[in-house]
Enzyme design. Structure first.
Site, PDB file in Angstrom:
ATOM      1  N   LEU A  48      23.567 -19.403 -52.446  1.00  0.00           N
ATOM      2  CA  LEU A  48      24.778 -18.722 -51.970  1.00  0.00           C
ATOM      3  C   LEU A  48      25.071 -19.051 -50.514  1.00  0.00           C
ATOM      4  CD1 LEU A  48      24.103 -15.217 -53.549  1.00  0.00           C
ATOM      5  CD2 LEU A  48      25.948 -16.759 -54.201  1.00  0.00           C
ATOM      6  N   GLY A  49      24.052 -19.317 -49.772  1.00  0.00           N
ATOM      7  CA  GLY A  49      24.264 -19.617 -48.362  1.00  0.00           C
ATOM      8  C   GLY A  49      22.956 -19.732 -47.613  1.00  0.00           C
ATOM      9  N   GLN A  50      23.097 -20.113 -46.366  1.00  0.00           N
ATOM     10  CA  GLN A  50      21.922 -20.302 -45.509  1.00  0.00           C
ATOM     11  C   GLN A  50      22.134 -19.549 -44.218  1.00  0.00           C
ATOM     12  OE1 GLN A  50      19.583 -23.599 -45.618  1.00  0.00           O
ATOM     13  NE2 GLN A  50      18.375 -22.349 -44.187  1.00  0.00           N
ATOM     14  N   GLY A  51      21.179 -18.729 -43.844  1.00  0.00           N
ATOM     15  CA  GLY A  51      21.273 -18.024 -42.574  1.00  0.00           C
ATOM     16  C   GLY A  51      20.212 -18.534 -41.631  1.00  0.00           C
ATOM     17  N   SER A  52      20.099 -17.920 -40.463  1.00  0.00           N
ATOM     18  CA  SER A  52      19.106 -18.396 -39.498  1.00  0.00           C
ATOM     19  C   SER A  52      17.690 -18.032 -39.937  1.00  0.00           C
ATOM     20  CB  SER A  52      19.413 -17.827 -38.108  1.00  0.00           C
ATOM     21  OG  SER A  52      19.599 -16.442 -38.186  1.00  0.00           O
ATOM     22  N   PHE A  53      17.567 -17.062 -40.839  1.00  0.00           N
ATOM     23  CA  PHE A  53      16.236 -16.660 -41.301  1.00  0.00           C
ATOM     24  C   PHE A  53      15.802 -17.351 -42.583  1.00  0.00           C
ATOM     25  CE2 PHE A  53      17.057 -12.706 -38.828  1.00  0.00           C
ATOM     26  CZ  PHE A  53      16.026 -12.898 -37.930  1.00  0.00           C
ATOM     27  N   VAL A  56      19.778 -17.904 -49.150  1.00  0.00           N
ATOM     28  CA  VAL A  56      20.144 -16.829 -50.070  1.00  0.00           C
ATOM     29  C   VAL A  56      20.544 -17.447 -51.416  1.00  0.00           C
ATOM     30  CG1 VAL A  56      21.663 -14.846 -50.457  1.00  0.00           C
ATOM     31  CG2 VAL A  56      20.934 -15.416 -48.135  1.00  0.00           C
ATOM     32  N   LYS A  71      17.351 -13.124 -50.681  1.00  0.00           N
ATOM     33  CA  LYS A  71      17.194 -13.866 -49.417  1.00  0.00           C
ATOM     34  C   LYS A  71      15.729 -14.236 -49.287  1.00  0.00           C
ATOM     35  CE  LYS A  71      18.309 -12.777 -44.615  1.00  0.00           C
ATOM     36  NZ  LYS A  71      19.372 -12.144 -43.847  1.00  0.00           N
ATOM     37  N   ASP A 164      27.182  -6.284 -34.409  1.00  0.00           N
ATOM     38  CA  ASP A 164      27.642  -7.647 -34.727  1.00  0.00           C
ATOM     39  C   ASP A 164      28.648  -7.614 -35.881  1.00  0.00           C
ATOM     40  OD1 ASP A 164      27.777 -10.384 -34.420  1.00  0.00           O
ATOM     41  OD2 ASP A 164      25.966 -10.816 -35.579  1.00  0.00           O
TER      42      ASP A 164
HETATM   43  N1  LIG Z   1      24.261 -10.267 -50.955  1.00  0.00           N
HETATM   44  C1  LIG Z   1      24.879 -11.436 -50.880  1.00  0.00           C
HETATM   45  N2  LIG Z   1      25.755 -11.819 -51.838  1.00  0.00           N
HETATM   46  C2  LIG Z   1      26.375 -13.000 -51.759  1.00  0.00           C
HETATM   47  N3  LIG Z   1      26.206 -13.879 -50.761  1.00  0.00           N
HETATM   48  C3  LIG Z   1      25.360 -13.564 -49.781  1.00  0.00           C
HETATM   49  C4  LIG Z   1      24.646 -12.337 -49.789  1.00  0.00           C
HETATM   50  N4  LIG Z   1      23.892 -12.285 -48.675  1.00  0.00           N
HETATM   51  C5  LIG Z   1      24.121 -13.410 -48.024  1.00  0.00           C
HETATM   52  N5  LIG Z   1      24.994 -14.202 -48.673  1.00  0.00           N
HETATM   53  C6  LIG Z   1      25.467 -15.512 -48.262  1.00  0.00           C
HETATM   54  O1  LIG Z   1      24.409 -16.233 -47.706  1.00  0.00           O
HETATM   55  C7  LIG Z   1      24.707 -16.611 -46.354  1.00  0.00           C
HETATM   56  C8  LIG Z   1      23.465 -16.463 -45.504  1.00  0.00           C
HETATM   57  O2  LIG Z   1      23.190 -15.082 -45.371  1.00  0.00           O
HETATM   58  P1  LIG Z   1      22.133 -14.535 -44.345  1.00  0.00           P
HETATM   59  O3  LIG Z   1      22.198 -13.063 -44.366  1.00  0.00           O
HETATM   60  O4  LIG Z   1      20.822 -15.179 -44.575  1.00  0.00           O
HETATM   61  O5  LIG Z   1      22.592 -15.156 -43.013  1.00  0.00           O
HETATM   62  P2  LIG Z   1      23.727 -14.825 -41.995  1.00  0.00           P
HETATM   63  O6  LIG Z   1      24.677 -13.831 -42.592  1.00  0.00           O
HETATM   64  O7  LIG Z   1      24.320 -16.106 -41.566  1.00  0.00           O
HETATM   65  O8  LIG Z   1      23.014 -14.069 -40.855  1.00  0.00           O
HETATM   66  P3  LIG Z   1      21.783 -14.471 -39.956  1.00  0.00           P
HETATM   67  O9  LIG Z   1      21.761 -15.937 -39.799  1.00  0.00           O
HETATM   68  O10 LIG Z   1      22.086 -13.779 -38.702  1.00  0.00           O
HETATM   69  O11 LIG Z   1      20.613 -13.911 -40.657  1.00  0.00           O
HETATM   70  C9  LIG Z   1      25.830 -15.696 -45.920  1.00  0.00           C
HETATM   71  O12 LIG Z   1      26.621 -16.346 -45.001  1.00  0.00           O
HETATM   72  C10 LIG Z   1      26.547 -15.388 -47.209  1.00  0.00           C
HETATM   73  O13 LIG Z   1      27.549 -16.349 -47.436  1.00  0.00           O
END
Ligand SMILES: Nc1ncnc2c1ncn2[C@@H]1O[C@H](COP(=O)(O)OP(=O)(O)OP(=O)(O)O)[C@@H](O)[C@H]1O
Length: 471
Positions: A48-53, A56, A71, A164
Site C-alpha cells: 500500500l505504501g512506504q513510510g520512513s519506518f 505497509v 505496517k 502533524d
Molecule cells: N491503514 C492503511 N490503509 C491503507 N493505506 C495505508 C494505511 N496505512 C498506511 N498506508 C499507506 O502506506 C503509506 C506509508 O504509511 P506509513 O504510516 O508507514 O508512513 P507515512 O504515513 O509516510 O508516515 P511516516 O513515514 O511518518 O511513518 C501511507 O502513505 C499510505 O499511503
C-alpha cells in the site's frame, strides 16, 4: 470488544458526535517466535505504501477473511529516537478509539520486526484524492472538516496533540460511502505528544510537522500548545477548497514572515464561488495568534459545518458586532445596558471576550469566561486573564467539564492579556494587533532572526520538508 468497533464498520451510524467517541479498546500485543508465523494468520497482499519506518501491506485475516493493513517495521535499535517515536505512536494508537482516527487492531513482535495491524483504508491518502479532483466541493469539504474536527476534539480531550495534521496523514476509508461521502481516518501519530503536565508543562517547544501546515507559533520556536492542530485544520480546509496552500515560501523564516504580513488570501477566481461562511471559518482557524483561533468544538458548532441555515450569519469582527448591536438597541430589541463594553482604559491588563460562546460567533476561544448565553454574541465582557494562567488541565476539566481540556495554556493566556479590543477594532486591526502581540516579547514572539541563519540553507527549496526534531 465488538469487531465492528475495531474495523470501523460502525461508520454509517456515527453521524452524531456522541456515538463516535467509543470506549477505549484493548489492543493485544502478541509475541511470535518467527516472522513466518504471521503469514499463517494473515495472507499478505499488495503493497500500500512506504513510510520512513517501514512498508505497509494489504493483508487478509485468514480465519475471518477480513481485510487489514499491516505496517511492517524493522525493529529499530533500542534507545534510538526511532524507537521512541514508534513507541509513542503505538502508545497513542492503543488509547484511541474514534471513527475518524485509524484503528490499531493488533501488534505483533518478533526478534527483528514489529507489525502493526490497522484498519484498511482503500481510498489512499486525501492528498491523492485532492490531486485527482483538483479541489473539493463545499459539501465534500464540510464532511471532511467535520470529521477532522471531531477527531481533533476527541484527541485534545485525551490531551493528545497530533502536531502533524496534513492531507498526507488523512486516509480515505473508501472512496465514497453509499451516501457519496468521503470518510476519513486521521493517521500517523509519530510526532504526536500526549501532554501530561499542568500549566506551563503543557507548552511544547519542539518544531515538528510539515512546514506548510505548521502553525506560526510552532515555527517561531517559542512555544505552542494544542492550538497548533487548529491551524493545520485551517490549512487542510483551505487546500480542500482551492487545491493550494494558503501560505507558501521557500524557507521557514520567509513563510513565517508571509503568514505574519498577509491576510488569508482569497483572491484566486475559485474563491468567488466559495461561501462567506467557509471563508469566515478559514479566517478564524488561520488566526496568527492562537488565542484568537476558533476552537475545534466551536468549529463543530458553526452553522457552516452543521448546515443549520436558521442561524443567521454572525458578524465576524467586533465592529460589525457593535453595529448590529446598536441596530438592535435602536430598534428596541435590546437595552443600552446590554451593551456592556468598558473603555479601553478600563481594559488594561484584561481581555475582552464575547459574552456568548454561541454557534457562529466570533472565533475568540476564551471559553473559560463564566458568562455563557444561548444568544449570539452581541456584547463583550472583560475577563481577568490572571485567573487562567497556571491552572492544570485536570483542574480545568473538573471545574469546567471536558471542554476545558482544550483551554489555551499560560502562554496563550499571556497573548490574551496584551489584546485590548476597543469598540473601534476592526478585523484588520485585530489581525494587526494579533501580529503585534505575537511578535512582541509579551507572548509568542516570532523570532525571524533565523532568516539567513543556519536553518535556512538546510531548508532551501524544501517547503514541505518534515522537521522531526527527535530524529
Ligand atoms: N491503514 C492503511 N490503509 C491503507 N493505506 C495505508 C494505511 N496505512 C498506511 N498506508 C499507506 O502506506 C503509506 C506509508 O504509511 P506509513 O504510516 O508507514 O508512513 P507515512 O504515513 O509516510 O508516515 P511516516 O513515514 O511518518 O511513518 C501511507 O502513505 C499510505 O499511503
Amino acid at each position: 470488544m465488538r469487531e465492528a468497533d475495531v474495523t470501523g464498520l460502525d461508520m454509517d451510524m456515527v453521524s452524531l458526535r456522541t456515538t463516535r467517541d467509543t470506549l477505549e479498546k484493548d489492543v493485544p500485543s502478541i509475541r511470535l517466535e518467527k516472522d513466518s508465523e504471521l503469514r499463517e494468520i494473515y495472507q499478505f497482499g499488495r503493497k500500500l505504501g512506504q513510510g520512513s519506518f517501514g512498508v505497509v501491506y494489504e493483508a487478509t485475516h485468514i480465519e475471518t477473511q477480513t481485510k487489514w493493513a499491516i505496517k511492517e517495521v524493522c525493529r529499530p535499535a533500542a534507545g534510538s529516537s526511532k524507537v521512541k517515536m514508534l513507541e509513542q505512536e503505538i502508545n497513542i494508537l492503543k488509547q484511541v478509539n474514534h471513527a475518524c482516527v485509524i484503528q490499531l487492531k493488533e501488534v505483533y513482535n518478533t526478534a527483528n520486526m514489529i507489525y502493526l495491524v490497522t484498519e484498511l483504508c482503500t481510498g489512499g491518502e486525501l492528498n491523492q484524492l485532492l490531486r485527482q479532483k483538483k479541489y473539493f466541493t463545499e459539501d465534500e469539504t464540510r464532511h471532511i472538516i467535520r470529521s477532522l474536527a471531531e477527531a481533533v476534539v476527541y484527541l485534545h480531550k485525551k490531551d493528545i496533540v497530533h502536531r502533524d495534521l496534513k492531507l498526507e496523514n488523512i486516509l480515505v476509508k473508501n472512496s465514497e460511502d453509499d451516501d457519496g461521502r468521503i470518510n476519513i481516518k486521521v493517521t500517523d501519530f509519530g510526532l504526536s505528544e500526549q501532554m501530561s503536565g499542568v500549566g506551563i508543562d503543557n507548552i511544547m517547544t519542539e518544531t515538528c510537522g510539515t512546514l506548510i501546515y505548521m502553525a506560526p507559533e510552532m515555527m517561531s520556536g517559542r512555544g505552542y500548545s494544542q492550538w497548533c492542530d487548529v491551524w493545520s485544520i485551517g490549512v487542510v480546509m483551505y487546500m480542500l477548497l482551492c487545491g493550494e496552500p494558503p501560505f507558501v515560501s521557500k524557507t521557514k523564516a520567509y513563510l513565517l514572515e508571509e503568514i505574519m504580513s498577509k491576510e488569508v488570501p482569497f483572491n484566486q477566481p475559485i474563491w468567488s464561488k466559495v461561501s462567506d461562511g467557509a471563508k469566515t471559518i478559514l479566517t478564524c482557524l488561520l488566526k496568527v495568534d492562537p488565542a484568537h483561533r476558533m476552537s475545534p468544538s466551536q468549529l463543530l458548532e458553526n452553522p457552516w459545518i452543521t448546515g443549520d441555515t436558521n442561524v443567521p450569519a454572525t458578524p465576524s469582527n467586533v465592529l460589525k458586532m457593535m453595529r448590529e448591536h446598536l441596530k438592535e438597541v435602536e430598534t428596541g430589541t435590546q437595552t443600552p445596558e446590554d451593551l456592556s463594553f468598558t473603555s479601553s482604559e478600563d481594559t488594561l491588563g484584561q481581555h475582552l471576550v464575547p459574552q456568548a460562546d454561541a454557534p457562529g460567533t466570533e472565533c475568540n476561544h476564551a471559553k473559560t469566561s463564566p458568562v455563557r448565553s444561548s444568544r449570539p454574541c452581541t456584547a463583550l465582557v472583560p475577563t481577568k486573564t490572571t485567573k487562567q494562567s497556571g491552572g492544570s488541565l485536570q483542574q480545568d476539566k473538573q471545574k469546567n467539564g471536558p471542554e476545558a481540556s482544550v483551554t489555551p495554556s499560560t502562554i496563550v493566556t499571556q497573548a490574551h492579556a496584551s489584546v485590548k479590543a476597543s469598540p473601534q477594532s476592526s478585523a484588520k486591526q485585530r489581525r494587526r494587533q494579533d501580529k503585534k502581540d505575537f511578535s512582541s516579547g509579551q507572548n509568542l514572539s516570532c523570532d525571524l532572526s533565523s532568516k539567513g541563519g543556519e536553518s535556512e540553507t538546510e531548508e532551501q527549496g524544501k517547503q514541505q520538508r518534515r522537521i522531526k526534531c527527535r530524529i
